[in-house]
Scaffold this motif. Structure first.
Motif, mmCIF file in Angstrom:
data_model
loop_
_atom_site.group_PDB
_atom_site.id
_atom_site.type_symbol
_atom_site.label_atom_id
_atom_site.label_comp_id
_atom_site.label_asym_id
_atom_site.label_seq_id
_atom_site.Cartn_x
_atom_site.Cartn_y
_atom_site.Cartn_z
ATOM 1 N N TRP A 158 0.839 -1.207 0.000
ATOM 2 C CA TRP A 158 0.000 0.000 0.000
ATOM 3 C C TRP A 158 0.868 1.248 0.000
ATOM 4 N N ASN B 132 1.154 3.777 -3.392
ATOM 5 C CA ASN B 132 0.773 5.176 -3.254
ATOM 6 C C ASN B 132 1.980 6.093 -3.440
ATOM 7 N N GLU C 58 -5.752 1.141 -2.214
ATOM 8 C CA GLU C 58 -6.549 1.116 -0.994
ATOM 9 C C GLU C 58 -6.215 -0.147 -0.205
ATOM 10 N N LYS D 100 -7.225 -2.830 2.587
ATOM 11 C CA LYS D 100 -8.455 -3.365 3.171
ATOM 12 C C LYS D 100 -8.115 -4.490 4.135
ATOM 13 N N CYS E 133 -5.684 -1.915 -6.173
ATOM 14 C CA CYS E 133 -5.145 -0.813 -6.965
ATOM 15 C C CYS E 133 -5.540 -1.025 -8.420
ATOM 16 N N SER F 274 -10.889 -0.089 6.151
ATOM 17 C CA SER F 274 -10.418 0.290 4.826
ATOM 18 C C SER F 274 -9.663 1.602 4.927
ATOM 19 N N TYR F 275 -8.499 1.650 4.321
ATOM 20 C CA TYR F 275 -7.662 2.849 4.342
ATOM 21 C C TYR F 275 -7.500 3.327 2.903
ATOM 22 N N PRO F 276 -7.992 4.524 2.602
ATOM 23 C CA PRO F 276 -8.002 4.990 1.212
ATOM 24 C C PRO F 276 -6.623 5.353 0.699
ATOM 25 N N ALA F 277 -6.563 5.548 -0.589
ATOM 26 C CA ALA F 277 -5.328 5.993 -1.233
ATOM 27 C C ALA F 277 -5.002 7.395 -0.767
ATOM 28 N N TRP F 278 -3.739 7.730 -0.774
ATOM 29 C CA TRP F 278 -3.321 9.079 -0.438
ATOM 30 C C TRP F 278 -2.436 9.622 -1.541
#
Length: 136
Positions: free
Chosen positions: A70, A74, A81, A83, A99, A118-122
């Protein structure tokens, strides 16, 4: 780099837990400038992130692998993302990265998992703190 990233993700998840580790990796990715202007394919970036699996003298679980992938995706400009999911029968958990409609750190029966975190894209230029509420 893969060996260092996997070791750091292992230590951070053990000492800080998943939420703080995600914030730590996100912050590191925003502070450190990208080295290369060319954009590598997502599969290559993920492969590089996991390249140290055979050399790290500790067991690296799916959460640590997913965190490293991840971060790397990014960091290289691929919106990925993270998950974390659970399933009841048999009771188990798994972490994976999505991705561009591709799943990394895959496991058989992934569709049976219910996403619990869930951790979103940055974006590397996104520096706004996560828990701020903007006034209308």
């Amino acid at each position: 780099m893969g060996m260092f990233l996997l070791s750091l993700s292992r230590l951070s998840t053990r000492w800080m837990g998943p939420d703080r580790s995600v914030r730590f990796f996100k912050r590191c990715g925003q502070l450190v400038p990208r080295r290369s202007a060319k954009k590598l394919p997502a599969a290559v970036v993920a492969q590089h992130a996991l390249s140290g699996l055979g050399y790290v003298p500790m067991k690296i679980e799916c959460l640590e692998q997913s965190l490293a992938v991840w971060y790397s995706l990014n960091r290289h400009g691929h919106p990925a993302e993270l998950k974390i999911g659970m399933r009841l029968t048999p009771l188990s958990g798994h972490a994976w990265v999505v991705c561009e409609d591709t799943v990394f750190v895959h496991t058989p029966g992934l569709e049976d998992f219910t996403v619990v975190a869930s951790y979103p894209a940055w974006n590397a230029t996104d520096t706004q703190p996560e828990n701020t509420v903007s006034a209308p």
